[in-house]
Design an enzyme around this catalytic site. Structure first.
Site: not given
Ligand code: PAF
Length: 257
Positions: A37, A149, A185
């Site tokens: 992220h 991913k 993840s």
């Molecule tokens: O990929 C994710 O973390 C989720 O599917 C998202 C795009 C934030 C939608 O809740």
């Protein structure tokens, strides 16, 4: 300082006062942030004047209550990481704020969303597309960042934006991996040390097997419960379960390299 905004109204005030005509990048997340992220966020920071990260654990996309309950809800930790890298705002609404209709209205796609992930997780993509539509409508961003991913999610989000003429650029970002090759993840936190070692085989087998059928067989032999492996276009996509934790990944197919 990172602004934490919990309602659509406060977000919109921030958007008009602190962003105005500057470019804005949005990174949608459900929290439980990991380095994958943070790579999306860093990219957004390098390409936009302002960045907002959304942290919303979207229960409508979980087809199993158990998975929703186990998702890491670690907002204070997430906020600290986002503050450290200089994110301008975090949009963290409640369920009631995001779903004033209690999910009576929803977005659904009728082809790709019923295959692969969709086949194994009924209703999952309705939840994803609905919340992404809401988040994009509220964020009013120049660019939105999504990881490769979740390949099928990315394809569906691109289709959503095109279909509904949403004025935002979708920026796909490469999967971030552990040194072992395991895709990062939030679910990896639930694996034991031993399973983390074994999980690395998932990506290796997807990368090296001669066909999707062979990959399935090798994964089963390596101790994974295999949900699917499928070659689609230039990608090989797969989902497996290890220690009760569901893992997904996708790689570029060897013949295309
Ligand atoms: O990929 C994710 O973390 C989720 O599917 C998202 C795009 C934030 C939608 O809740």
């Amino acid at each position: 300082m990172t602004q934490v905004l919990q309602t659509v109204a406060t977000y919109r005030s921030w958007r008009s006062e602190s962003v105005g005509t500057n470019t804005l990048g949005v990174v949608p997340t459900m929290g439980g942030l990991h380095s994958g992220h943070l790579e999306l966020v860093k990219r957004a920071l390098s390409e936009n004047d302002r960045v907002v990260v959304t942290v919303f654990l979207n229960r409508t996309q979980f087809n199993k209550q158990e998975d929703f309950d186990k998702y890491p809800a670690v907002f204070a930790e997430d906020l600290r990481s986002l503050e450290e890298i200089g994110v301008d705002a975090v949009f963290a609404p409640s369920y009631e704020e995001m779903y004033p209709d209690d999910y009576r209205y929803r977005i659904s796609e009728s082809k790709l969303s019923s295959e692969l992930e969709g086949e194994h997780r009924p209703g999952h993509f309705d939840g994803v597309l609905t919340v992404v539509m809401k988040l994009l409508m509220v964020a009013d961003a120049t660019r939105a960042y999504f990881g490769e991913k979740d390949w099928q999610q990315l394809e569906l989000v691109k289709g959503l934006v095109e279909t509904f003429f949403l004025p935002v650029e979708i920026v796909p970002c490469p999967t971030v991996r552990e040194v072992s090759g395991l895709a990062m993840s939030s679910r990896n936190r639930r694996l034991s040390e031993a399973a983390l070692g074994q999980a690395a085989r998932f990506n290796q087998i997807l990368n090296t097997a001669d066909s999707d059928l062979l990959a399935e067989r090798k994964l089963a032999e390596a101790g994974f419960e295999v949900e699917y492996v499928a070659d689609r276009g230039d990608r090989r996509l797969g989902a497996v379960v290890l220690e009760g934790v569901r893992l997904i990944d996708n790689v570029e197919r060897r013949s295309n390299r």
